[in-house]
Design an enzyme around this catalytic site. Structure first.
Site, PDB file in Angstrom:
ATOM      1  N   GLN A   1       0.788  -1.165  -0.460  1.00  0.00           N
ATOM      2  CA  GLN A   1      -0.091   0.011  -0.336  1.00  0.00           C
ATOM      3  C   GLN A   1       1.188   1.350   0.141  1.00  0.00           C
ATOM      4  OE1 GLN A   1      -4.035  -0.198   0.010  1.00  0.00           O
ATOM      5  NE2 GLN A   1      -2.472  -2.738  -0.728  1.00  0.00           N
TER       6      GLN A   1
ATOM      7  N   SER B   1     -11.588   1.937  -3.517  1.00  0.00           N
ATOM      8  CA  SER B   1     -11.915   2.036  -4.366  1.00  0.00           C
ATOM      9  C   SER B   1     -13.443   3.057  -4.473  1.00  0.00           C
ATOM     10  CB  SER B   1     -12.426   1.839  -6.032  1.00  0.00           C
ATOM     11  OG  SER B   1      -9.690   1.166  -5.925  1.00  0.00           O
TER      12      SER B   1
ATOM     13  N   GLY C   1     -12.340   2.282   3.555  1.00  0.00           N
ATOM     14  CA  GLY C   1     -11.050   1.150   2.676  1.00  0.00           C
ATOM     15  C   GLY C   1      -9.910   2.839   1.636  1.00  0.00           C
ATOM     16  N   HIS C   2      -9.043   1.576   1.347  1.00  0.00           N
ATOM     17  CA  HIS C   2      -7.999   2.240  -0.226  1.00  0.00           C
ATOM     18  C   HIS C   2      -8.529   3.409  -0.940  1.00  0.00           C
ATOM     19  CE1 HIS C   2      -6.904  -1.777  -1.493  1.00  0.00           C
ATOM     20  NE2 HIS C   2      -8.387  -1.689  -1.495  1.00  0.00           N
ATOM     21  N   ASN C   3      -8.711   3.964  -0.996  1.00  0.00           N
ATOM     22  CA  ASN C   3      -8.292   4.940  -2.642  1.00  0.00           C
ATOM     23  C   ASN C   3     -10.081   5.298  -2.837  1.00  0.00           C
ATOM     24  OD1 ASN C   3      -6.328   2.886  -3.434  1.00  0.00           O
ATOM     25  ND2 ASN C   3      -5.962   4.853  -4.137  1.00  0.00           N
TER      26      ASN C   3
END
Lengths: 351, 351, 351
Positions: free
Chosen positions: C197, C258, C238-240
């Site tokens: 990450q 995302s 969450g990521h992005n």
């Protein structure tokens, strides 16, 4: 860290289509990459970015490689190859230098193998045994009988309490709590009697545990997270649960006490498990599923819940569902009028 | 700690069938216990382990005692008796020694009664008042107007902030946050205006609060957790909520602002409550239930949600539910063709 | 802090009906206020408390003002006016005094602008850049490349890690974790390969983030929380993910990687979002909704889930839903017997 494509191909066992002397220095998404970046194509959804990519090289599979406009590193598993290359090219400069930060408290009796790093304002109690290369990040608390295997890393502000054993090469993120009491209560005439929680938490090797996830100690016996399991953020694991090896659990899942989840399962975010269930190996469970019975079919795929509707449609739907019994009776009446035989369960007494 | 069966029978008021001089030293599950272990049988599901148990003694009820192959301690509530005996036999060696760890920061103005223990790297601000025997575990933060009653224990890394009053004999687990701001926002033309959160959190006696659970301070007035309430891990309690005495709430539950939950309720894991509801005393709510209206029937039992299906069945089910309106119309048409009277709500305008 | 009604009217641009010299000192709810208190009436549900209120003055709208028995401050948005007045009258005595608490660790290399306050036992690593007036509360950990804008406040025990940029005037509550690794795993033959990450977290101005909420760093590129967004407690981002400006998210929501949520959305507590979705601006989503597809209609309102029933009714309902396919077949048979045409989707192969 700069690397040549030839070096990447050799080190990671990939087929290179392109100039082995070409140099890359970082990674980027297919649509945003520049000539010094490695990119990858794993999800077909992103294929439309391939023709115009500005990447220096793309990791992709045989089929996609045919239409790759730049250099290609070809493999049957582009995502895993990307993961390995990106880790090697870009991962942070490695662990902090070994040693105990002057502001940390390490009690007498704690045993630290070589290369252990204890961060600022961390507390390591007298019962801790830390293997070689263990990293205890800033603000962490290790209070109780705590054993940690080689090269395991507690990022920051991790709490291990009571009785916790962790294997090698694990990664625990901030806010994680392992070893807190399980929820054990015996009803009595004047309220609840606390059932003492006497077991521990045992975590295997290569386990990752996400931010603010909690794992309770067993009531009697241990709560167990097997090798290679991956837990995302804000997960709750109750006492005496067992999570099988290589099972991946997305965020916000709750698993109630004494449930066993098999090996290599994949659990979607927000799913919930009642207690005392058995989930077979290789089971896949969609996000937000409500699991109230054991799922014994190896490799089964399960889901529950009703996806969103517009509010007014949702309201109708709820009304219709709540009047299903009425609709069933209306159909029954029509069947009787028509003299037709209803199915055996038309008036199923279970309903 | 070793004890004789005679001692246990006398101390806990149980009927002993067996040798009063027999010695036990620990506890274990029925299927795994050895001759020095106390075990118990409360859940009939585990009865199959009784004939072959290797336990030294089993705590069980009159009926089960008939077929107990080893010594028996007989009571009408075996689980509560087990809880008490296990606590007495096995519970950790008691609280840490009183005193302030040299690495802790206790501000001038904080008032500590006798026997208070402040752990390593804890912070106790000037507004704290800690009753006799209070334990503040390592890494905890008490910042604001914080009052804690006798013998209450903050395990580790507990945060009490703003304005928090806690009664006697409570137990708070790692990661707990009490007193954080509630979610109060007034919409205005340029976005949200923060509504200042001015109340506190008041927790009664004998309350237990699980790891990473959060309880917000009231907006005006207090958020209240009454005596003997038990909260599991990762629960969120909004501002101005009231949780009644002896109510037990399993993990991952969310309770939105100003909702009142009655006394002696039992709330299953993952359930969610909308704001401004009233839940009566003695209500039982299943795990994962979605509570969007007040439940005023004392002792009522409630549930919602659809348990998991295999993915392809689930997909059919979702489709059928979303076409329920269509099915209703088809039945309506058949009724009209048959000249039969539909029920009054066949075309219910609420739908 | 005492103020006259005249002062309040002038400072906050409200119409006063009453004595401008009358003094108030605090705020209280309509039903509990005394003669020195400011109260407000925004929700019509509380209107019944107006006739008997003992408040010194009530903030309300034109219509309600007609029947106000005491002094009135009139505005078209009483809740926002109350929020501003209450903040001004009652908010805590302002930020702690600037300076670094002697027990805090601030590494060489960290850059602190004027007026920064670092609380007890906080850790500020060498990569931190803190703007003017930033407050880092007790027990916080800033470890990595951390940039914080003017007057932003970390309440207590906040963890910022890896790579985090925060704007001005934000407020982060205890237990917040920003910058933890996203859940990136590539399946390979021997288990999971960690996808490094590499991105950060970027938070705009005037953002509030509730207790124990977690926001993961991006995998490649950043996770973004835009200006004025408000996140309640125990949320997982969450990521992005991207959260649009002025969007408000209630507690216990999970947003998978995302997904993009638009501006000015309102998301109810406990809702869950699958990954890679697009949610339009101004969308409203009810609590506990399960969002598994993109919602592209600006201003749309969505819900899902079945509210609680009594347990026995719920059990019937689940049985009926699971036999819907059967009911459909029975209707089909009646239609065939009656010679009537079923709708096109009666045997929809999608089912």
């Amino acid at each position: 860290m700069p690397a040549t494509l030839g070096e990447l191909a050799t080190r990671f066992g990939l087929e290179l289509r392109g100039d082995p002397e070409q140099v890359v220095t970082g990674v980027a998404a297919l649509g945003e990459a520049g000539p010094r970046d490695v990119s990858f194509l794993a999800n077909p959804k992103f294929r439309r970015h391939l023709p115009d990519t500005g990447a220096g090289v793309v990791i992709l599979d045989q089929a996609a490689a045919e239409s790759c406009p730049v250099a290609a590193l070809v493999t049957s598993n582009p995502y895993a190859a990307y993961a390995r290359i990106a880790s090697w090219l870009c991962a942070p400069a490695a662990a902090p230098a070994p040693g105990i930060h002057p502001s940390a408290i390490v009690e007498k009796g704690a045993r630290l193998e070589t290369g252990v790093a204890i961060g600022p304002l961390a507390f390591v109690g007298s019962g801790a045994v830390l293997g070689p290369g263990v990293v205890v990040g800033p603000g962490s608390v290790l209070d109780g009988k705590i054993e940690i295997g080689a090269a395991t890393r507690l990022s920051a502000r991790v709490t291990l309490i009571a009785q916790v054993t962790i294997g090698a090469r694990c990664l625990l993120h901030p806010g994680v709590v392992l070893g807190s009491d399980g929820f054990g209560l015996a009803p009595d005439k004047d309220g609840w009697v606390k059932v003492p929680q006497l077991g521990g938490v045992r975590v295997g090797d290569d386990v990752e545990i996400g931010a603010n996830t909690t794992v309770d100690r067993g009531a009697i016996g241990d709560t167990i997270i097997e090798d290679g399991a991956k837990l995302d953020n804000q997960i709750q694991i109750g006492h005496n649960v067992r999570i099988g090896a290589h099972t991946a659990i997305a965020a916000c899942v709750g698993v109630a006490g004494s449930t066993t989840i098999g090996k290599r399962c994949m659990i979607g975010g927000g799913a919930g498990f009642a207690g005392h269930l058995e989930i077979a190996d290789d089971v896949v469970i969609n996000g937000y599923a409500m699991v109230t019975r054991s799922l014994t079919k190896k490799g089964g795929r399960y889901a529950s819940g009703l996806p969103v509707d517009e509010v007014h449609e949702w309201r109708h739907m709820v009304g219709r569902v709540k009047r299903l019994e009425r609709l069933n009776q209306r159909v029954r009446r029509l069947e009787q009028a028509a003299g037709s035989e209803p199915p055996d369960d038309a008036d199923d007494p279970r309903d």
